[in-house]
Design a protein around this motif. Structure first.
Motif, PDB file in Angstrom:
ATOM      1  N   ARG A  57       0.688  -1.201   0.200  1.00 34.21           N
ATOM      2  CA  ARG A  57       0.005   0.009  -0.019  1.00 34.21           C
ATOM      3  C   ARG A  57       0.941   1.240  -0.070  1.00 34.21           C
ATOM      4  N   PRO A  58       0.336   2.386  -0.444  1.00 31.97           N
ATOM      5  CA  PRO A  58       1.251   3.630  -0.428  1.00 31.97           C
ATOM      6  C   PRO A  58       1.668   3.812   1.084  1.00 31.97           C
ATOM      7  N   TRP A  59       2.852   3.873   1.219  1.00 30.06           N
ATOM      8  CA  TRP A  59       3.408   4.311   2.654  1.00 30.06           C
ATOM      9  C   TRP A  59       3.240   3.097   3.418  1.00 30.06           C
ATOM     10  N   GLY A  60       3.111   1.846   2.845  1.00 27.96           N
ATOM     11  CA  GLY A  60       2.905   0.535   3.525  1.00 27.96           C
ATOM     12  C   GLY A  60       4.158   0.281   4.429  1.00 27.96           C
ATOM     13  N   PHE A  61       3.702  -0.536   5.372  1.00 34.07           N
ATOM     14  CA  PHE A  61       4.846  -0.918   6.608  1.00 34.07           C
ATOM     15  C   PHE A  61       5.827  -2.007   5.815  1.00 34.07           C
ATOM     16  N   ASN A  62       5.304  -2.763   5.125  1.00 34.45           N
ATOM     17  CA  ASN A  62       5.931  -3.836   4.377  1.00 34.45           C
ATOM     18  C   ASN A  62       5.505  -3.716   2.855  1.00 34.45           C
ATOM     19  N   MET A 146      -2.690 -18.710  -5.404  1.00 34.27           N
ATOM     20  CA  MET A 146      -2.541 -17.979  -3.935  1.00 34.27           C
ATOM     21  C   MET A 146      -2.890 -16.312  -4.425  1.00 34.27           C
ATOM     22  N   GLU A 147      -3.544 -16.015  -3.634  1.00 33.55           N
ATOM     23  CA  GLU A 147      -3.681 -14.554  -3.968  1.00 33.55           C
ATOM     24  C   GLU A 147      -3.413 -13.904  -2.537  1.00 33.55           C
ATOM     25  N   LEU A 148      -2.850 -12.562  -2.571  1.00 32.58           N
ATOM     26  CA  LEU A 148      -2.256 -11.706  -1.719  1.00 32.58           C
ATOM     27  C   LEU A 148      -2.825 -10.244  -1.710  1.00 32.58           C
ATOM     28  N   ALA A 149      -3.363  -9.688  -0.805  1.00 39.10           N
ATOM     29  CA  ALA A 149      -3.640  -8.066  -0.707  1.00 39.10           C
ATOM     30  C   ALA A 149      -3.226  -7.876   0.571  1.00 39.10           C
ATOM     31  N   PRO A 150      -2.584  -6.690   0.325  1.00 43.24           N
ATOM     32  CA  PRO A 150      -1.782  -5.891   1.338  1.00 43.24           C
ATOM     33  C   PRO A 150      -2.596  -5.204   2.322  1.00 43.24           C
ATOM     34  N   THR A 151      -2.114  -5.166   3.575  1.00 48.40           N
ATOM     35  CA  THR A 151      -2.784  -3.753   4.260  1.00 48.40           C
ATOM     36  C   THR A 151      -1.569  -3.074   4.751  1.00 48.40           C
ATOM     37  N   ASP A 152      -2.124  -2.099   5.746  1.00 43.49           N
ATOM     38  CA  ASP A 152      -0.984  -1.074   5.999  1.00 43.49           C
ATOM     39  C   ASP A 152       0.312  -1.951   6.634  1.00 43.49           C
ATOM     40  N   HIS A 153      -0.074  -2.838   7.751  1.00 41.32           N
ATOM     41  CA  HIS A 153       1.142  -3.453   8.455  1.00 41.32           C
ATOM     42  C   HIS A 153       1.032  -5.064   8.065  1.00 41.32           C
ATOM     43  N   GLY A 154       0.231  -5.348   7.362  1.00 38.79           N
ATOM     44  CA  GLY A 154       0.306  -6.845   7.123  1.00 38.79           C
ATOM     45  C   GLY A 154      -0.264  -7.214   5.576  1.00 38.79           C
ATOM     46  N   ALA A 155      -0.820  -8.579   5.615  1.00 39.49           N
ATOM     47  CA  ALA A 155      -1.500  -8.774   4.380  1.00 39.49           C
ATOM     48  C   ALA A 155      -2.344  -9.888   4.478  1.00 39.49           C
ATOM     49  N   PHE A 156      -3.263 -10.235   3.363  1.00 38.80           N
ATOM     50  CA  PHE A 156      -4.381 -11.038   3.828  1.00 38.80           C
ATOM     51  C   PHE A 156      -3.903 -12.159   2.614  1.00 38.80           C
ATOM     52  N   LEU A 157      -3.736 -13.281   3.036  1.00 39.82           N
ATOM     53  CA  LEU A 157      -3.344 -14.279   1.905  1.00 39.82           C
ATOM     54  C   LEU A 157      -4.695 -15.516   1.756  1.00 39.82           C
ATOM     55  N   ARG A 158      -5.141 -15.830   0.619  1.00 41.75           N
ATOM     56  CA  ARG A 158      -5.942 -16.537   0.236  1.00 41.75           C
ATOM     57  C   ARG A 158      -5.292 -17.563  -0.549  1.00 41.75           C
ATOM     58  N   VAL A 159      -5.530 -18.863  -0.103  1.00 48.26           N
ATOM     59  CA  VAL A 159      -4.916 -19.857  -0.722  1.00 48.26           C
ATOM     60  C   VAL A 159      -6.039 -21.050  -1.236  1.00 48.26           C
TER      61      VAL A 159
ATOM     62  N   THR B 229     -13.719  -9.575   4.292  1.00 49.93           N
ATOM     63  CA  THR B 229     -13.430 -10.699   3.307  1.00 49.93           C
ATOM     64  C   THR B 229     -12.141 -10.515   2.616  1.00 49.93           C
ATOM     65  N   PHE B 230     -11.718 -11.460   1.807  1.00 49.61           N
ATOM     66  CA  PHE B 230     -10.350 -11.204   1.090  1.00 49.61           C
ATOM     67  C   PHE B 230     -10.751 -10.121   0.184  1.00 49.61           C
ATOM     68  N   ASP B 231     -11.797 -10.206  -0.584  1.00 55.52           N
ATOM     69  CA  ASP B 231     -12.264  -9.500  -1.583  1.00 55.52           C
ATOM     70  C   ASP B 231     -12.283  -7.655  -1.098  1.00 55.52           C
ATOM     71  N   ALA B 232     -12.644  -7.791   0.125  1.00 58.42           N
ATOM     72  CA  ALA B 232     -12.992  -6.543   0.496  1.00 58.42           C
ATOM     73  C   ALA B 232     -11.633  -5.899   0.738  1.00 58.42           C
ATOM     74  N   VAL B 233     -10.635  -6.540   1.296  1.00 62.10           N
ATOM     75  CA  VAL B 233      -9.439  -5.980   1.389  1.00 62.10           C
ATOM     76  C   VAL B 233      -8.666  -5.786   0.184  1.00 62.10           C
ATOM     77  N   ALA B 234      -8.953  -6.610  -0.972  1.00 64.79           N
ATOM     78  CA  ALA B 234      -8.090  -6.352  -2.195  1.00 64.79           C
ATOM     79  C   ALA B 234      -8.782  -5.083  -2.697  1.00 64.79           C
ATOM     80  N   LEU B 235     -10.081  -4.977  -2.576  1.00 66.59           N
ATOM     81  CA  LEU B 235     -10.746  -3.627  -3.133  1.00 66.59           C
ATOM     82  C   LEU B 235     -10.401  -2.435  -2.592  1.00 66.59           C
ATOM     83  N   ASP B 236     -10.176  -2.605  -0.925  1.00 67.06           N
ATOM     84  CA  ASP B 236      -9.712  -1.529  -0.265  1.00 67.06           C
ATOM     85  C   ASP B 236      -8.109  -0.945  -0.876  1.00 67.06           C
TER      86      ASP B 236
END
Lengths: 181, 243
Positions: A57-62, A146-159, B229-236
């Motif tokens: 993410r912009p200015w993300g932690f990782n 494997m799908e990964l979406a970032p957050t500010d301090h982490g990530a959400f992984l869906r496998v 959900t994962f999709d919500a985080v990805a969309l965010d």
């Protein structure tokens, strides 16, 4: 000649208005980013920029990236190449450039079968979705997505594991890149 | 005599021929071990590696009360610390510390002479702390409080002490949670979530912090709420980039 000036100005104004209307703003510029650009350096032969496909993410932690080299103490900072068809791990990284090196990294990823320190998946990097906000890759031979979406301090992984890998779930490389972006 | 010898030779050749035929047909027998059909091939894990998990904890108290979680820390944290030479008056020489970032490597310690020290304005310590190296470093930096012989010409150093060292207990803290996990397995420097053999879609929520394990939990609960959900985080994430 002077009598034509108002007409010319009107035409010019209409032309400007038409250009403003016809040139659309890009709704989703984030979709136009190709994270693989600059990642095709080939050792001592040539360099295309030594960049990494960093998801974050912009200015993300990782930052998060796929790793195409084995993950061990001798891997060093050259752990990704855009033309490699081997994917070993996903990596949490803080490496701005291979010349500076990484810190605070760790590796993670799915495995089928006995746990191994050197998992080997096969993929086509250009067939994966590598955007600043998303990493979406389907890898052979077990057809793991494997799908990964970032957050500010982490990530959400869906496998997504294959429904039944034991009875013929094994796939081949050409099955794992349905899309070329 | 020759007849008997011929018969023996013929018998020998016959035996060899029959043995070869039997050996050839053995390839047609069904294999006793099919690698991709064994039960160990069905094991499904999501593993984490290259971090220290010993000091961490694991359990089942994820946010929604299901699944597993574990904690650990990545210790490959590097600092470039510049200290003016007057701030290290406790040192007779210039200690150059060089640490390898790997756990089992030795570190080198080099002491420069006073002449070499005078040529330098700043001392730059490149610190790659792990279990042992940052402790060694802190010990060296606390020398001024004990250093009396020979007398130190400069006043006691108050600029650097272990209390103010950011590297003390410094690490990238990690917490991973998976609601679908049925167990946690540790293997060397790896820690893995185990899943049921019929699991298909599984999720892992990851958070990090440079402050403390408690802060990791705060970050995780704040950014990856159980109902998200994962999709919500990805969309965010997508919309943040879009903005």
């Amino acid at each position: 000649m002077v009598q034509y000036i108002p007409s010319i100005m009107i035409v010019a104004c209409l032309l400007v208005v038409w250009m403003c209307v016809s040139v659309h703003a890009i709704d989703h510029p984030e979709e136009m980013v190709n994270l693989l650009a600059g990642s095709f350096t080939d050792g001592d032969r040539f360099s295309t920029g030594n960049t990494l496909p960093l998801v974050g993410r912009p200015w993300g932690f990782n930052h998060w990236a796929p790793q195409t080299k084995e993950g061990n103490r001798h891997t060093g900072s050259w752990w990704f190449k855009g033309s490699d068809h081997q994917l070993t791990w996903l990596r949490c990284t803080h490496q701005p450039s291979p010349w500076i090196g990484d810190w605070g990294w760790f590796l993670f990823g799915p495995q089928i079968g006995p746990i191994t320190r050197n998992p080997t998946h096969f993929w086509e990097p250009r067939g994966a979705v590598l955007k600043p906000y998303l990493l979406d890759a389907t890898v052979a031979p077990y057809n793991i997505r494997m799908e990964l979406a970032p957050t500010d301090h982490g990530a959400f992984l869906r496998v997504t594991f294959p429904a039944n890998s034991a009875s013929g779930g094994k796939t081949y490389l050409h099955d794992s890149f349905p899309r070329i972006h | 005599m020759i007849d008997k010898l011929c018969i023996h030779i013929i018998n020998l050749y016959t035996l060899i021929f029959l043995s070869l035929i039997c050996y050839s047909f053995s390839f047609l027998a069904p294999p006793t071990h099919t690698p991709h059909h064994t039960s160990d091939r069905e094991e499904r894990h999501i593993c984490f590696a290259e971090a220290i998990w010993d000091g961490g904890t694991e359990g089942t108290n994820t946010a929604d009360g299901t699944g597993k979680f574990f904690e650990g820390r990545s210790t490959q944290v590097r600092f470039h610390l510049s200290i003016h030479k007057t701030q290290v008056s406790f040192l007779q020489g210039f200690y150059v510390l060089w640490f390898d970032s790997y756990f089992f490597s030795c570190f080198k310690l080099r002491v420069l002479s006073q002449v070499q020290l005078k040529r330098l304005d700043y001392i730059q310590l490149r610190i790659l702390p792990n279990y042992h190296s940052y402790i060694t470093l802190i010990n060296l930096l606390t020398i001024p409080h004990q250093y009396t012989n020979p007398p130190n010409p400069l006043p006691p150093n108050t600029q650097v002490n272990s209390d103010r060292m950011l590297v003390a207990n410094f690490a990238l803290r990690i917490r991973a949670e998976s609601a679908e996990a049925t167990g946690v397995v540790q293997r060397d420097d790896m820690k893995c979530f185990s899943y049921d053999q019929k699991s298909t879609v599984v999720h892992v929520r990851i958070a990090t912090s440079l402050i403390s394990p408690a802060q990791v939990l705060v970050n995780l609960r704040r950014e990856l709420k159980p109902q998200k959900t994962f999709d919500a985080v990805a969309l965010d994430a997508k919309m943040v980039w879009n903005e």
